[in-house]
Design a protein around this motif. Sequence first.
Motif, mmCIF file in Angstrom:
data_model
loop_
_atom_site.group_PDB
_atom_site.id
_atom_site.type_symbol
_atom_site.label_atom_id
_atom_site.label_comp_id
_atom_site.label_asym_id
_atom_site.label_seq_id
_atom_site.Cartn_x
_atom_site.Cartn_y
_atom_site.Cartn_z
ATOM 1 N N LEU A 1 0.785 -1.161 -0.236
ATOM 2 C CA LEU A 1 -0.030 0.078 0.015
ATOM 3 C C LEU A 1 0.931 1.253 0.101
ATOM 4 N N ARG A 2 2.107 1.196 -0.201
ATOM 5 C CA ARG A 2 3.051 2.172 -0.223
ATOM 6 C C ARG A 2 2.873 2.922 1.017
ATOM 7 N N ILE A 3 2.846 2.462 2.462
ATOM 8 C CA ILE A 3 2.901 3.285 3.618
ATOM 9 C C ILE A 3 4.192 3.762 3.665
ATOM 10 N N LYS A 4 4.128 5.058 3.781
ATOM 11 C CA LYS A 4 5.559 5.730 4.032
ATOM 12 C C LYS A 4 5.924 6.287 5.433
ATOM 13 N N ASN A 5 4.614 7.059 5.552
ATOM 14 C CA ASN A 5 4.842 7.806 6.938
ATOM 15 C C ASN A 5 3.514 7.201 7.721
ATOM 16 N N VAL A 6 3.631 7.577 9.027
ATOM 17 C CA VAL A 6 2.697 6.667 10.124
ATOM 18 C C VAL A 6 2.359 8.088 11.167
ATOM 19 N N PRO A 7 1.282 8.346 11.394
ATOM 20 C CA PRO A 7 0.012 7.148 10.891
ATOM 21 C C PRO A 7 -0.358 7.842 9.578
ATOM 22 N N THR A 8 -0.926 6.862 8.752
ATOM 23 C CA THR A 8 -1.336 7.083 7.594
ATOM 24 C C THR A 8 -2.944 6.450 7.797
ATOM 25 N N LEU A 9 -3.921 7.304 7.313
ATOM 26 C CA LEU A 9 -5.281 7.014 7.553
ATOM 27 C C LEU A 9 -5.865 6.446 6.232
ATOM 28 N N MET A 10 -6.643 5.530 6.063
ATOM 29 C CA MET A 10 -7.204 5.395 4.604
ATOM 30 C C MET A 10 -8.865 4.777 4.908
ATOM 31 N N ILE A 11 -9.549 5.274 3.895
ATOM 32 C CA ILE A 11 -11.154 4.756 4.069
ATOM 33 C C ILE A 11 -11.157 3.980 2.602
ATOM 34 N N TYR A 12 -11.750 2.722 3.222
ATOM 35 C CA TYR A 12 -12.284 1.860 1.863
ATOM 36 C C TYR A 12 -13.692 1.687 1.949
ATOM 37 N N LYS A 13 -14.296 1.450 0.714
ATOM 38 C CA LYS A 13 -15.787 1.298 0.727
ATOM 39 C C LYS A 13 -15.989 0.318 -0.482
ATOM 40 N N SER A 14 -16.540 -0.724 -0.012
ATOM 41 C CA SER A 14 -16.865 -1.798 -1.200
ATOM 42 C C SER A 14 -15.486 -2.138 -1.931
ATOM 43 N N GLY A 15 -14.395 -2.340 -1.244
ATOM 44 C CA GLY A 15 -13.268 -2.678 -1.556
ATOM 45 C C GLY A 15 -12.263 -1.746 -2.536
ATOM 46 N N GLN A 16 -12.915 -0.494 -2.580
ATOM 47 C CA GLN A 16 -12.208 0.637 -3.238
ATOM 48 C C GLN A 16 -11.730 1.662 -2.224
ATOM 49 N N MET A 17 -10.263 1.962 -2.235
ATOM 50 C CA MET A 17 -9.913 3.168 -1.545
ATOM 51 C C MET A 17 -10.644 4.486 -1.955
ATOM 52 N N VAL A 18 -11.253 5.132 -1.156
ATOM 53 C CA VAL A 18 -11.919 6.447 -1.504
ATOM 54 C C VAL A 18 -11.292 7.462 -0.596
ATOM 55 N N TRP A 19 -10.235 7.405 0.187
ATOM 56 C CA TRP A 19 -9.582 8.673 0.808
ATOM 57 C C TRP A 19 -8.248 8.070 1.531
ATOM 58 N N ARG A 20 -7.270 8.685 1.635
ATOM 59 C CA ARG A 20 -6.014 8.575 2.214
ATOM 60 C C ARG A 20 -5.355 9.828 2.458
#
Length: 98
Positions: free
Chosen positions: A61-80
């Motif tokens: 998911l290419r998480i380079k910095n923490v914290p990283t927040l993501m929102i998924y809906k029905s299997g699709q990332m909609v926000w990061r």
Amino acid sequence: MSKFGELISAPIPVLIDFYTEWNEQSTSMHPVIRDVAAALGDKAKVIKIDVDKNQELAEALRIKNVPTLMIYKSGQMVWRQSGELDANSIIAIVQEQV
């Protein structure tokens, strides 16, 4: 990874907090994420994932910095977004996806 696919395929928004225990910003987000989960109730899932224990997923998911927040809906990332946010901002963003 297949378990992650199951987690994010929910029809309701899934907020994921990618964190580490040694990062000060990550640990300061713990109570914020708890408040968000309490406020959203069953309107969304809130999941915390330790990147140190899930390095393969974090790399995918290419998480380079923490914290990283993501929102998924029905299997699709909609926000990061990486970095700290307050509970009200996160709640508002998740509610846009409900």
